[in-house]
Design a protein around this motif. Structure first.
Motif, short mmCIF file in Angstrom:
data_model
loop_
_atom_site.label_atom_id
_atom_site.label_comp_id
_atom_site.label_asym_id
_atom_site.label_seq_id
_atom_site.Cartn_x
_atom_site.Cartn_y
_atom_site.Cartn_z
N LYS A 198 10.07 -2.30 -7.94
CA LYS A 198 10.17 -2.15 -9.39
C LYS A 198 10.76 -3.39 -10.03
O LYS A 198 10.55 -3.65 -11.21
CB LYS A 198 10.97 -0.91 -9.78
CG LYS A 198 12.46 -1.02 -9.58
CD LYS A 198 13.18 0.18 -10.15
CE LYS A 198 14.68 -0.01 -10.00
NZ LYS A 198 15.44 1.07 -10.58
N ASP A 199 11.50 -4.21 -9.25
CA ASP A 199 12.06 -5.45 -9.78
C ASP A 199 12.29 -6.41 -8.63
O ASP A 199 12.41 -5.99 -7.47
CB ASP A 199 13.38 -5.17 -10.50
CG ASP A 199 13.86 -6.36 -11.33
OD1 ASP A 199 13.01 -7.18 -11.74
OD2 ASP A 199 15.06 -6.47 -11.56
N LEU A 200 12.32 -7.70 -8.94
CA LEU A 200 12.64 -8.69 -7.93
C LEU A 200 13.40 -9.84 -8.57
O LEU A 200 13.33 -10.05 -9.78
CB LEU A 200 11.40 -9.19 -7.19
CG LEU A 200 10.30 -9.91 -7.97
CD1 LEU A 200 10.61 -11.38 -8.13
CD2 LEU A 200 9.00 -9.75 -7.22
N LYS B 99 0.82 -1.23 0.00
CA LYS B 99 0.00 0.00 0.00
C LYS B 99 0.85 1.27 0.00
O LYS B 99 0.58 2.22 0.73
CB LYS B 99 -0.96 0.01 1.17
CG LYS B 99 -1.97 -1.12 1.12
CD LYS B 99 -2.99 -1.01 2.22
CE LYS B 99 -3.92 -2.18 2.25
NZ LYS B 99 -4.85 -2.30 1.18
N GLY B 100 1.94 1.28 -0.79
CA GLY B 100 2.75 2.48 -0.92
C GLY B 100 3.87 2.62 0.09
O GLY B 100 4.74 3.48 -0.06
N ARG B 101 3.88 1.78 1.14
CA ARG B 101 4.99 1.86 2.12
C ARG B 101 6.31 1.50 1.46
O ARG B 101 7.35 2.03 1.82
CB ARG B 101 4.71 0.96 3.32
CG ARG B 101 3.55 1.45 4.18
CD ARG B 101 3.38 0.59 5.42
NE ARG B 101 3.16 -0.80 5.10
CZ ARG B 101 1.96 -1.39 5.06
NH1 ARG B 101 0.87 -0.70 5.32
NH2 ARG B 101 1.85 -2.67 4.78
N LYS B 102 6.26 0.57 0.53
CA LYS B 102 7.39 0.22 -0.34
C LYS B 102 6.79 0.00 -1.72
O LYS B 102 5.65 -0.44 -1.84
CB LYS B 102 8.09 -1.05 0.13
CG LYS B 102 8.80 -0.91 1.45
CD LYS B 102 9.74 -2.07 1.67
CE LYS B 102 10.49 -1.96 2.97
NZ LYS B 102 11.47 -0.91 3.01
N VAL B 103 7.57 0.31 -2.75
CA VAL B 103 7.11 0.07 -4.12
C VAL B 103 8.22 -0.70 -4.83
O VAL B 103 9.33 -0.21 -5.00
CB VAL B 103 6.79 1.38 -4.86
CG1 VAL B 103 6.34 1.08 -6.28
CG2 VAL B 103 5.73 2.18 -4.11
N GLU C 176 16.35 1.25 -3.22
CA GLU C 176 16.51 0.46 -2.00
C GLU C 176 16.39 -1.03 -2.33
O GLU C 176 15.59 -1.43 -3.17
CB GLU C 176 15.39 0.86 -1.03
CG GLU C 176 15.23 -0.03 0.17
CD GLU C 176 13.96 0.29 0.96
OE1 GLU C 176 13.99 0.04 2.17
OE2 GLU C 176 12.97 0.77 0.39
N THR C 177 17.21 -1.87 -1.68
CA THR C 177 17.07 -3.31 -1.83
C THR C 177 16.60 -3.90 -0.51
O THR C 177 17.00 -3.44 0.57
CB THR C 177 18.39 -3.98 -2.25
OG1 THR C 177 19.39 -3.69 -1.29
CG2 THR C 177 18.84 -3.49 -3.62
N PHE C 178 15.72 -4.89 -0.60
CA PHE C 178 15.20 -5.54 0.60
C PHE C 178 14.76 -6.95 0.24
O PHE C 178 14.60 -7.29 -0.91
CB PHE C 178 14.06 -4.72 1.23
CG PHE C 178 12.94 -4.37 0.29
CD1 PHE C 178 11.80 -5.17 0.22
CD2 PHE C 178 13.02 -3.26 -0.52
CE1 PHE C 178 10.77 -4.85 -0.64
CE2 PHE C 178 11.98 -2.93 -1.38
CZ PHE C 178 10.85 -3.72 -1.44
N ILE C 179 14.58 -7.75 1.26
CA ILE C 179 14.21 -9.16 1.09
C ILE C 179 12.78 -9.35 1.56
O ILE C 179 12.36 -8.81 2.59
CB ILE C 179 15.17 -10.05 1.91
CG1 ILE C 179 16.57 -9.95 1.32
CG2 ILE C 179 14.69 -11.50 1.92
CD1 ILE C 179 17.64 -10.54 2.19
N CYS D 36 14.29 -7.89 -3.53
CA CYS D 36 13.52 -6.85 -4.22
C CYS D 36 14.31 -5.55 -4.33
O CYS D 36 15.12 -5.23 -3.47
CB CYS D 36 12.22 -6.57 -3.48
SG CYS D 36 11.17 -8.01 -3.30
N THR D 37 14.03 -4.81 -5.39
CA THR D 37 14.57 -3.47 -5.58
C THR D 37 13.38 -2.52 -5.66
O THR D 37 12.47 -2.73 -6.48
CB THR D 37 15.40 -3.38 -6.87
OG1 THR D 37 16.44 -4.35 -6.82
CG2 THR D 37 16.00 -1.99 -7.04
N GLY D 38 13.41 -1.50 -4.81
CA GLY D 38 12.34 -0.52 -4.80
C GLY D 38 12.56 0.56 -5.84
O GLY D 38 13.63 0.66 -6.45
#
Length: 84
Positions: free
Chosen positions: A44-46, A38-42, A75-78, A69-71
């Motif tokens: 663009k690629d995973l 819901k917009g907290r993170k977006v 930003e990168t996150f798992i 994931c790449t926002g």
């Protein structure tokens, strides 16, 4: 005797990976996760990342990172999917 259903349950590990866990369904998974965030993170690629990583000591359980994931902001996150 219980009859077998014709549908895949997306709330099981098997079902989720069968529906979302392959490269052809990558855009569907990105859209699904972005809706959950819901917009907290977006996203663009995973990248599907099926490797296991051990904890810092023997008594830690292994962790499986399902998605890297790449926002949109770089930003990168798992994201690890689990049913609780």
């Amino acid at each position: 005797m219980a009859s077998m259903g014709r549908f895949i349950d997306p709330l099981t590990d098997f079902g989720f990976k069968r529906i979302f866990g392959s490269e052809p369904n990558k855009e569907l998974l990105i859209a699904f996760l972005n809706e959950l965030f819901k917009g907290r993170k977006v996203i663009k690629d995973l990248v599907y990342n099926p490797q296991e990583n051990s904890g810092p000591a023997k008594h830690y359980r292994k962790t499986i990172f399902d998605l890297s994931c790449t926002g949109t902001n770089g930003e990168t996150f798992i994201v690890e999917m689990q049913k609780a």
